[in-house]
Design an enzyme around this catalytic site. Structure first.
Site, PDB file in Angstrom:
ATOM      1  N   ARG A   1      40.686  35.873  34.496  1.00 19.20           N
ATOM      2  CA  ARG A   1      39.605  36.837  34.748  1.00 19.20           C
ATOM      3  C   ARG A   1      39.560  37.839  33.604  1.00 19.20           C
ATOM      4  NH1 ARG A   1      40.151  39.343  40.544  1.00 19.20           N
ATOM      5  NH2 ARG A   1      39.525  37.279  41.263  1.00 19.20           N
TER       6      ARG A   1
ATOM      7  N   CYS B   1      30.945  33.059  47.161  1.00 18.21           N
ATOM      8  CA  CYS B   1      32.190  33.145  46.388  1.00 18.21           C
ATOM      9  C   CYS B   1      32.530  31.777  45.801  1.00 18.21           C
ATOM     10  CB  CYS B   1      33.320  33.627  47.285  1.00 18.21           C
ATOM     11  SG  CYS B   1      33.856  32.352  48.448  1.00 18.21           S
TER      12      CYS B   1
ATOM     13  N   CYS C   1      35.189  37.793  49.424  1.00 22.23           N
ATOM     14  CA  CYS C   1      34.953  38.028  47.998  1.00 22.23           C
ATOM     15  C   CYS C   1      33.483  38.208  47.626  1.00 22.23           C
ATOM     16  CB  CYS C   1      35.574  36.908  47.176  1.00 22.23           C
ATOM     17  SG  CYS C   1      37.364  36.816  47.373  1.00 22.23           S
TER      18      CYS C   1
ATOM     19  N   LYS D   1      40.079  49.300  44.450  1.00 18.69           N
ATOM     20  CA  LYS D   1      38.777  49.047  43.826  1.00 18.69           C
ATOM     21  C   LYS D   1      37.894  50.290  43.796  1.00 18.69           C
ATOM     22  CE  LYS D   1      38.956  44.173  44.860  1.00 18.69           C
ATOM     23  NZ  LYS D   1      38.352  42.996  45.512  1.00 18.69           N
TER      24      LYS D   1
ATOM     25  N   CYS E   1      39.891  27.789  44.515  1.00 11.76           N
ATOM     26  CA  CYS E   1      40.520  28.879  45.261  1.00 11.76           C
ATOM     27  C   CYS E   1      41.538  28.342  46.268  1.00 11.76           C
ATOM     28  CB  CYS E   1      39.461  29.708  45.990  1.00 11.76           C
ATOM     29  SG  CYS E   1      40.224  31.016  46.949  1.00 11.76           S
TER      30      CYS E   1
ATOM     31  N   LYS F   1      45.825  45.759  45.845  1.00 12.69           N
ATOM     32  CA  LYS F   1      44.718  45.995  44.914  1.00 12.69           C
ATOM     33  C   LYS F   1      43.938  47.262  45.298  1.00 12.69           C
ATOM     34  CE  LYS F   1      42.942  41.947  46.263  1.00 12.69           C
ATOM     35  NZ  LYS F   1      42.062  40.814  46.555  1.00 12.69           N
TER      36      LYS F   1
ATOM     37  N   CYS G   1      36.271  31.831  53.085  1.00 12.86           N
ATOM     38  CA  CYS G   1      37.323  32.322  53.988  1.00 12.86           C
ATOM     39  C   CYS G   1      37.057  33.797  54.254  1.00 12.86           C
ATOM     40  CB  CYS G   1      38.711  32.104  53.360  1.00 12.86           C
ATOM     41  SG  CYS G   1      39.206  33.407  52.208  1.00 12.86           S
TER      42      CYS G   1
ATOM     43  N   ARG H   1      41.307  47.742  39.908  1.00 13.44           N
ATOM     44  CA  ARG H   1      40.626  46.567  39.338  1.00 13.44           C
ATOM     45  C   ARG H   1      39.408  46.991  38.506  1.00 13.44           C
ATOM     46  NH1 ARG H   1      41.691  41.872  42.193  1.00 13.44           N
ATOM     47  NH2 ARG H   1      43.825  41.896  42.985  1.00 13.44           N
TER      48      ARG H   1
HETATM   49 FE1  SRM Z   1      38.489  38.000  45.792  1.00 16.86          FE
HETATM   50  C1  SRM Z   1      41.523  36.744  46.506  1.00 16.86           C
HETATM   51  C2  SRM Z   1      37.802  35.381  43.861  1.00 16.86           C
HETATM   52  C3  SRM Z   1      35.850  39.682  44.553  1.00 16.86           C
HETATM   53  C4  SRM Z   1      38.653  40.188  48.426  1.00 16.86           C
HETATM   54  N1  SRM Z   1      39.527  36.383  45.223  1.00 16.86           N
HETATM   55  C5  SRM Z   1      40.792  36.055  45.589  1.00 16.86           C
HETATM   56  C6  SRM Z   1      41.311  34.847  44.811  1.00 16.86           C
HETATM   57  C7  SRM Z   1      42.009  35.358  43.592  1.00 16.86           C
HETATM   58  C8  SRM Z   1      42.157  33.845  45.605  1.00 16.86           C
HETATM   59  C9  SRM Z   1      43.637  33.990  45.638  1.00 16.86           C
HETATM   60  O1  SRM Z   1      44.154  35.103  45.909  1.00 16.86           O
HETATM   61  O2  SRM Z   1      44.309  32.993  45.445  1.00 16.86           O
HETATM   62  C10 SRM Z   1      39.955  34.190  44.467  1.00 16.86           C
HETATM   63  C11 SRM Z   1      39.948  33.288  43.227  1.00 16.86           C
HETATM   64  C12 SRM Z   1      38.993  32.142  43.430  1.00 16.86           C
HETATM   65  C13 SRM Z   1      38.758  31.336  42.231  1.00 16.86           C
HETATM   66  O3  SRM Z   1      39.116  30.136  42.249  1.00 16.86           O
HETATM   67  O4  SRM Z   1      38.208  31.832  41.267  1.00 16.86           O
HETATM   68  C14 SRM Z   1      39.039  35.378  44.490  1.00 16.86           C
HETATM   69  N2  SRM Z   1      37.167  37.652  44.364  1.00 16.86           N
HETATM   70  C15 SRM Z   1      36.974  36.460  43.749  1.00 16.86           C
HETATM   71  C16 SRM Z   1      35.705  36.461  42.940  1.00 16.86           C
HETATM   72  C17 SRM Z   1      35.783  35.626  41.675  1.00 16.86           C
HETATM   73  C18 SRM Z   1      34.560  35.988  43.844  1.00 16.86           C
HETATM   74  C19 SRM Z   1      33.277  35.618  43.173  1.00 16.86           C
HETATM   75  O5  SRM Z   1      32.779  34.567  43.561  1.00 16.86           O
HETATM   76  O6  SRM Z   1      32.789  36.353  42.329  1.00 16.86           O
HETATM   77  C20 SRM Z   1      35.526  37.972  42.722  1.00 16.86           C
HETATM   78  C21 SRM Z   1      36.227  38.479  41.483  1.00 16.86           C
HETATM   79  C22 SRM Z   1      36.101  39.946  41.356  1.00 16.86           C
HETATM   80  C23 SRM Z   1      36.508  40.512  40.033  1.00 16.86           C
HETATM   81  O7  SRM Z   1      35.871  40.197  39.041  1.00 16.86           O
HETATM   82  O8  SRM Z   1      37.437  41.328  40.002  1.00 16.86           O
HETATM   83  C24 SRM Z   1      36.227  38.511  43.959  1.00 16.86           C
HETATM   84  N3  SRM Z   1      37.498  39.691  46.328  1.00 16.86           N
HETATM   85  C25 SRM Z   1      36.353  40.141  45.749  1.00 16.86           C
HETATM   86  C26 SRM Z   1      35.740  41.124  46.586  1.00 16.86           C
HETATM   87  C27 SRM Z   1      34.419  41.826  46.304  1.00 16.86           C
HETATM   88  C28 SRM Z   1      34.601  43.074  45.509  1.00 16.86           C
HETATM   89  O9  SRM Z   1      35.686  43.348  45.006  1.00 16.86           O
HETATM   90  O10 SRM Z   1      33.622  43.796  45.376  1.00 16.86           O
HETATM   91  C29 SRM Z   1      36.533  41.263  47.706  1.00 16.86           C
HETATM   92  C30 SRM Z   1      36.236  42.141  48.938  1.00 16.86           C
HETATM   93  C31 SRM Z   1      36.412  43.581  48.682  1.00 16.86           C
HETATM   94  C32 SRM Z   1      37.812  44.002  48.988  1.00 16.86           C
HETATM   95  O11 SRM Z   1      38.684  43.813  48.137  1.00 16.86           O
HETATM   96  O12 SRM Z   1      38.062  44.468  50.099  1.00 16.86           O
HETATM   97  C33 SRM Z   1      37.644  40.356  47.528  1.00 16.86           C
HETATM   98  N4  SRM Z   1      39.894  38.434  47.202  1.00 16.86           N
HETATM   99  C34 SRM Z   1      39.740  39.312  48.232  1.00 16.86           C
HETATM  100  C35 SRM Z   1      40.883  39.217  49.104  1.00 16.86           C
HETATM  101  C36 SRM Z   1      41.113  40.025  50.407  1.00 16.86           C
HETATM  102  C37 SRM Z   1      41.750  41.326  50.134  1.00 16.86           C
HETATM  103  C38 SRM Z   1      42.107  42.047  51.414  1.00 16.86           C
HETATM  104  O13 SRM Z   1      41.877  43.226  51.514  1.00 16.86           O
HETATM  105  O14 SRM Z   1      42.662  41.420  52.317  1.00 16.86           O
HETATM  106  C39 SRM Z   1      41.722  38.226  48.542  1.00 16.86           C
HETATM  107  C40 SRM Z   1      43.072  37.738  49.100  1.00 16.86           C
HETATM  108  C41 SRM Z   1      44.175  38.645  48.748  1.00 16.86           C
HETATM  109  O15 SRM Z   1      44.062  39.589  47.988  1.00 16.86           O
HETATM  110  O16 SRM Z   1      45.254  38.384  49.305  1.00 16.86           O
HETATM  111  C42 SRM Z   1      41.059  37.742  47.368  1.00 16.86           C
HETATM  112 FE1  SF4 Z   2      38.554  32.203  47.903  1.00 15.79          FE
HETATM  113 FE2  SF4 Z   2      38.155  33.288  50.257  1.00 15.79          FE
HETATM  114 FE3  SF4 Z   2      37.652  34.698  48.063  1.00 15.79          FE
HETATM  115 FE4  SF4 Z   2      36.077  32.716  48.695  1.00 15.79          FE
HETATM  116  S1  SF4 Z   2      36.390  34.569  49.921  1.00 15.79           S
HETATM  117  S2  SF4 Z   2      36.940  33.089  46.672  1.00 15.79           S
HETATM  118  S3  SF4 Z   2      37.434  31.275  49.613  1.00 15.79           S
HETATM  119  S4  SF4 Z   2      39.627  34.005  48.715  1.00 15.79           S
END
Ligand code: SRM
Ligand code: SF4
Length: 572
Positions: A81, A437, A486, A218, A443, A216, A482, A150
């Protein structure tokens, strides 16, 4: 701070806390592991560390079963990233991303929901040269993931570019101020000099300390009337307040977040609460103190409960304001009035106040790749070769070709036409307001398809929209594979959250401006039931909506779902 986990060595810290503690400011054995020629993988401990460096080890889940049958190790690869505050990059930086995607990754670029870039499918041995190229282009992967602040989001709203320029500067300042200070990144990726290992540790990380944050963190800045950054989903949000045409300061929101786990009501998405107003020169101090409160009081035992939203909900907003005021030595002023219209993007050409032009393109789910009939990646590369302005990634996974001079507009228009790049005017408004996402196959947490399936599902909803005359009505729809959220699904008017392959939970009733959570309408349903569920509601909406009534509001008024006022009420 008597009961904070950081200060209490007897509390049972999560394994990640132990890893952070013993790996000397994000060093561990990462440098050695990357060189190991025996396996394409790294250890689980190092993978935890790797996140702080902006990368995750993954395996291609499409190949998982087959490789298992053949008794082969999973097809290990890395997602990387690259972050830029507010998602603003130069044409040269765009060309660098394009190059690394082809040379080291799987040939496609993913624009993310936080205005960053992702590339997938990078082999371990390519990581170092690739990250070096990223840094040479003055971008970074540091802190793109991990238990730190982040990528700082910021509305790239082109029709307000003067103000955007000022707000964007604050996004950059916040980002720099909260960057980890450890030299580990330079040592591991850029062959920087090794530290002697004798520095007092907290001197290395004056804000984060030796174990960084519990989870994390944000930050996003919105520029009303657009809430494109979904400010209420951020741990810490800023809402720009403009008075007499000038940036007076920011209202501050705290405690938003989207993640939850299916079947665990103790986890829930939450919307941030507005706690007051600060002047621009107070923003950095407020952000730093907020981060330190989460550092000291966030839950370091249970990672599922470690986000800032739980720290605030457990202790109460008044406790937080008291603690913040004590650390600042001053209190934020009362919040000032603001109004959001929407959380989407504005497509097509817009002239900015500086006389330059901005073209917002629709990029389905942020995926940039060449397809036989749609050479999107090539088209953007050709634009980057001649463009003298910037590229701006939007929080909705779209792209703005920004700062185009009037003399150059025709050239950009010609290139966009030649390569079929589109502002999406011919698409349904539902699709233009959609996000999905990444999910499968990369993922590791995906329970269901998202990006790969969502366009097909939308194609099956679109005939209904036409039937009911809703094809031009903006309705926000989001899908995730899931419940981690995201694509910020809990704020969408319609959301589909993956439960199992081919099965989703359907949520309704989010606010059109990203200001209200939605609620579960149907659980664990497949495509046929999704379509059958949505059809009568869309028909009802077309027939009975009040003047200007948004779909999410309608689903509440018509009784399909009850309004959710706080995440703590999300599952009830
Ligand atoms: Fe996310 C984890 C992709 C924005 C909440 N997110 C992941 C991971 C890294 C999976 C992992 O932990 O193994 C995903 C990688 C997938 C892949 O194959 O690329 C992933 N998140 C993404 C992205 C790429 C989604 C997208 O389609 O654009 C976004 C990248 C953001 C960036 O550039 O920094 C992304 N993730 C978000 C957002 C939206 C936001 O930040 O505005 C959220 C919800 C907001 C929040 O954080 O509350 C988000 N991602 C999560 C979570 C749940 C966190 C939690 O509070 O429980 C995880 C899982 C974790 O952290 O354990 C996660
Ligand atoms: Fe992966 Fe779940 Fe985030 Fe989609 S919402 S990118 S399935 S961790």
């Amino acid at each position: 701070m008597s009961d904070n986990n950081l200060m209490n060595p007897n509390s049972a810290r999560s394994d990640v806390e132990e890893i952070k503690l013993r790996t000397n400011h994000l060093r561990g054995n990462l440098a050695e592991s990357l060189k190991d020629p025996i396996t394409a993988s790294i250890t689980e401990d190092e993978n935890r560390l790797m996140k702080f460096h902006g990368s995750y080890m993954q395996d291609d889940r499409d190949l998982r079963n087959e490789r298992q049958k053949q008794k082969l190790e999973p097809a290990f690869q890395f997602m990387v990233r690259v972050r830029a505050p507010g998602g603003v990059v130069t044409p040269d930086q765009w060309l660098m991303i394009d190059r690394i995607a082809q040379q080291y990754a799987n040939g496609s670029i993913r624009l993310t929901t936080r205005q960053s870039f992702q590339v997938h499918g990078v082999m371990k041995w390519s990581m170092k040269p690739m990250i070096r190229e990223v840094n040479e282009a003055l971008l970074t992967t540091l802190a793109a993931c991990g238990d730190v602040n982040r990528n700082v989001m910021c509305g790239p709203n082109p029709h307000q570019s003067e103000l955007h320029g000022e707000v964007y500067e604050w996004a950059g300042k916040l980002s720099r101020h909260l960057e980890p200070q450890t030299r580990a990144y330079h040592e591991i990726w850029l062959d920087g000099e090794k530290v002697a290992g004798t520095e007092p540790e907290d001197e290395q990380e004056p804000i984060y300390g030796k174990v960084y944050l519990p989870r994390k963190f944000k930050i996003g800045i919105a520029v009303p009337p657009s809430n494109d950054v979904d400010v209420f989903s951020q741990d810490l949000g800023f809402i720009a307040i403009v008075e007499n045409g000038k940036l007076a300061g920011f209202n501050v929101t705290v405690g938003g977040g989207m993640g939850m786990s299916h079947g665990d009501p103790k986890t829930y998405p939450q919307v941030g609460q507005v706690i007051g107003f600060v002047r621009p020169d107070q923003v950095i101090e407020l952000a730093e103190k907020t981060v330190t409160i989460q550092r000291d009081y966030g839950d370091r035992c249970t990672r599922k409960h470690a986000r800032f939203k739980y720290t605030i909900d457990d202790r109460g907003i008044d406790w937080f304001i008291g603690e913040l005021t004590a650390r600042l030595g001053w209190k934020p002023e009362p919040a000032r009035p603001f109004h959001f219209d929407n959380n989407g993007d504005r497509y097509g050409w817009v002239k900015g106040s500086d006389g330059k032009w901005h073209l917002t393109l629709f990029i389905q789910n942020g995926r940039i790749v060449d397809q036989d009939d749609y050479p999107l990646m090539t088209g953007l590369r050709e634009i980057a070769k001649v463009h003298t302005g910037d590229f701006r990634l939007t929080p909705n996974q779209n792209l703005i070709i920004g700062g185009v001079k009037t003399q150059q507009k025709k050239k950009i228009e010609e290139l966009a036409k030649k390569y079929g790049l589109t502002e999406g005017a011919h698409l349904s408004a539902l699709r233009r307001n959609s996000m999905a996402c990444v999910a499968l196959p990369t993922c590791g947490l995906a329970m269901a398809e998202s990006e790969r399936y969502f366009p097909t599902l939308l194609s099956k909803i679109e005939p209904m929209l036409e039937e009911f005359g809703l094809q031009n009505d903006d309705i926000v729809i989001r899908m995730t594979g899931c419940p981690n959220g995201c694509a910020r699904p809990a704020l969408a008017e319609i959301a589909l959250i993956g439960k199992a392959v081919g099965k989703y939970n359907l949520y309704l009733g989010g606010g059109f401006a990203g200001d209200r959570l939605n609620r579960l309408y149907k659980e664990n349903i497949g495509e046929a039931e999704i379509l059958d569920s949505l059809k009568p509601i869309l028909a009802h909406y077309a027939k009975d909506r009040q003047n200007g009534e948004r779909f999410g509001d309608f689903t509440i008024r018509a009784g399909y779902v009850r309004e959710v006022r706080s995440g703590q009420d999300f599952h009830s």
